[in-house]
Design an enzyme around this catalytic site. Sequence first.
Site, PDB file in Angstrom:
ATOM      1  N   LYS A  80      72.712 -80.040 108.861  1.00 21.59           N
ATOM      2  CA  LYS A  80      71.496 -79.240 109.045  1.00 21.59           C
ATOM      3  C   LYS A  80      70.413 -80.000 109.783  1.00 21.59           C
ATOM      4  CE  LYS A  80      71.225 -77.936 104.601  1.00 21.59           C
ATOM      5  NZ  LYS A  80      72.553 -78.183 104.037  1.00 21.59           N
ATOM      6  N   GLY A 121      82.486 -83.806 114.268  1.00 14.85           N
ATOM      7  CA  GLY A 121      83.306 -82.733 114.823  1.00 14.85           C
ATOM      8  C   GLY A 121      82.768 -82.199 116.129  1.00 14.85           C
ATOM      9  N   ASP A 122      83.145 -80.959 116.478  1.00 16.14           N
ATOM     10  CA  ASP A 122      82.773 -80.444 117.805  1.00 16.14           C
ATOM     11  C   ASP A 122      81.248 -80.352 117.971  1.00 16.14           C
ATOM     12  OD1 ASP A 122      82.732 -78.339 115.978  1.00 16.14           O
ATOM     13  OD2 ASP A 122      83.318 -76.835 117.455  1.00 16.14           O
ATOM     14  N   ILE A 145      88.409 -81.962 108.945  1.00 15.70           N
ATOM     15  CA  ILE A 145      89.628 -81.558 108.224  1.00 15.70           C
ATOM     16  C   ILE A 145      90.263 -80.351 108.904  1.00 15.70           C
ATOM     17  CG2 ILE A 145      88.857 -82.419 105.965  1.00 15.70           C
ATOM     18  CD1 ILE A 145      88.426 -79.362 105.232  1.00 15.70           C
ATOM     19  N   ASP A 146      89.476 -79.626 109.730  1.00 15.82           N
ATOM     20  CA  ASP A 146      89.957 -78.366 110.318  1.00 15.82           C
ATOM     21  C   ASP A 146      90.953 -78.576 111.465  1.00 15.82           C
ATOM     22  OD1 ASP A 146      88.101 -77.227 108.601  1.00 15.82           O
ATOM     23  OD2 ASP A 146      86.558 -77.084 110.144  1.00 15.82           O
ATOM     24  N   ARG A 181     103.821 -63.070  89.385  1.00 17.16           N
ATOM     25  CA  ARG A 181     102.550 -62.678  89.999  1.00 17.16           C
ATOM     26  C   ARG A 181     102.516 -62.941  91.505  1.00 17.16           C
ATOM     27  NH1 ARG A 181      98.617 -65.118  85.314  1.00 17.16           N
ATOM     28  NH2 ARG A 181      98.281 -63.148  84.230  1.00 17.16           N
ATOM     29  N   ARG A 285      96.422 -62.907  91.410  1.00 14.04           N
ATOM     30  CA  ARG A 285      95.391 -63.882  91.031  1.00 14.04           C
ATOM     31  C   ARG A 285      94.959 -64.656  92.280  1.00 14.04           C
ATOM     32  NH1 ARG A 285      95.457 -61.119  87.221  1.00 14.04           N
ATOM     33  NH2 ARG A 285      95.657 -61.697  85.019  1.00 14.04           N
ATOM     34  N   HIS A 291      85.801 -77.168  98.496  1.00 11.84           N
ATOM     35  CA  HIS A 291      85.502 -78.532  98.958  1.00 11.84           C
ATOM     36  C   HIS A 291      86.411 -79.603  98.370  1.00 11.84           C
ATOM     37  CE1 HIS A 291      82.067 -76.253 100.265  1.00 11.84           C
ATOM     38  NE2 HIS A 291      81.833 -77.214 101.130  1.00 11.84           N
ATOM     39  N   ILE A 292      87.264 -79.225  97.414  1.00 14.22           N
ATOM     40  CA  ILE A 292      88.278 -80.171  96.922  1.00 14.22           C
ATOM     41  C   ILE A 292      89.075 -80.723  98.108  1.00 14.22           C
ATOM     42  CG2 ILE A 292      90.533 -80.154  95.736  1.00 14.22           C
ATOM     43  CD1 ILE A 292      89.232 -78.470  93.575  1.00 14.22           C
TER      44      ILE A 292
HETATM   45  O1  F6P Z   1      84.398 -78.008 109.005  1.00 16.61           O
HETATM   46  C1  F6P Z   1      84.812 -78.437 107.760  1.00 16.61           C
HETATM   47  C2  F6P Z   1      84.553 -77.387 106.715  1.00 16.61           C
HETATM   48  O2  F6P Z   1      85.005 -77.891 105.467  1.00 16.61           O
HETATM   49  C3  F6P Z   1      85.153 -76.017 107.008  1.00 16.61           C
HETATM   50  O3  F6P Z   1      86.534 -75.975 106.775  1.00 16.61           O
HETATM   51  C4  F6P Z   1      84.321 -75.143 106.111  1.00 16.61           C
HETATM   52  O4  F6P Z   1      84.249 -73.815 106.590  1.00 16.61           O
HETATM   53  C5  F6P Z   1      82.977 -75.790 106.198  1.00 16.61           C
HETATM   54  O5  F6P Z   1      83.174 -77.124 106.594  1.00 16.61           O
HETATM   55  C6  F6P Z   1      82.200 -75.778 104.900  1.00 16.61           C
HETATM   56  O6  F6P Z   1      80.938 -76.284 105.145  1.00 16.61           O
HETATM   57  P1  F6P Z   1      79.887 -76.662 104.007  1.00 16.61           P
HETATM   58  O7  F6P Z   1      80.243 -78.031 103.533  1.00 16.61           O
HETATM   59  O8  F6P Z   1      78.584 -76.630 104.709  1.00 16.61           O
HETATM   60  O9  F6P Z   1      80.015 -75.642 102.926  1.00 16.61           O
END
Ligand code: F6P
Length: 367
Positions: A80, A121-122, A145-146, A181, A285, A291-292
């Site tokens: 940010k 990243g980008d 990670i993407d 399930r 389910r 974020h893990i």
């Molecule tokens: O770009 C990495 C990433 O973990 C994405 O896979 C996910 O959409 C985003 O960041 C989540 O961002 P934040 O940590 O701001 O919730």
Amino acid sequence: MSNRIKKVLVVTGGGDCPGLNAVIRGIAKRARKEKNWEVWGSIEAFNGVLNEPQHIIRLTSHKTAGIHVKGGTILKTTNKSNPLKYPVIQPDGTVKELDRSDELVQKIRSLGFDAVINIGGDGSQRISRVLYQKGLPIVGVPKTIDNDLSATDMTFGFQTAVQIATDAFDKLVTTAESHHRVMIMEVMGRDAGWIALHTAIAGGAEICLIPEIPYDVNKLVKRIEARYTHGKGFVNIVVAEGARPVDGTVVARAGEKGSEHKRLGGIAFQLAQQLKDAGCKAEIRETVLGHIQRGGTPTAFDRVLASLFGVKAMELVIHEEFGKMVALKNNNITYVSLEEATREYNFVQKDSYLIKAARGLGISFGD
Ligand code: F6P
């Protein structure tokens, strides 16, 4: 060769990612071999330079020893505070974006830095490109990670995220089987389906939904039904957070103040409802990994890749090869221009062998 002590500033920006600390350590270790380089870090991306008081730390061997096994970033991070569109909250609560890039370049210069290494990243590499155009000697290191940066064959952090997702998937398979399930597991990845696709192949999913291939919910129901004979069966689905149905949109909400990105997430629940509405009888389910996937210890592969990137980035700095981003290409650690680094988003190609092989394994993309 001049014996003047030179200083390089290391920055980690954007979302955190397993392997960031291994890059920092790689830079610091390679720099130490040169004797005339000092390595410093800006705390919380470029905020360490822009904020008053400034927060910049010397990356001594004491600070970097053993950090390659640790998740997150010892330098902290934020998504940010883009210096090109710096969010400033106004008295009425609205956000005004300021271009603080000239101020940033000037501050880095007046602090006596000879070079900057920007790990991100980008979005971060776009910032690197502009700062380089403004005369800042800068080198980029790709992180996410993407795995959505096209100029490198892989980014560090990706393997770790896939491993974490696969471990979770394996656990969901046994409980899906016990209860007959449908288990939906939502993974990250933004607009690319790399994490979902690799996890689906590694875990043996029946269905994998990715942003690049919009799905038809009726086809999914048929596929699920085929797995249930005499009321018995089970199905494991991996869905990428950026996936969407053919006639729908992605599930997203606005980011926090100052964030440039929408927040993706929640497709697992929407998909469950869509399946029920389309006549799916099985119990469903949902699990949202969240974020893990970004936390904890990097895998050995990511530690190696990140360490190699760190060493290479420092070598580019030593040889004054600025305006470049390090990259993995054809099993070789090399570099590309920052322009090339930010030219294209790395989508999964629908006709790639990865997709063909997944189909060969019986995985349905709902198309
Ligand atoms: O770009 C990495 C990433 O973990 C994405 O896979 C996910 O959409 C985003 O960041 C989540 O961002 P934040 O940590 O701001 O919730």
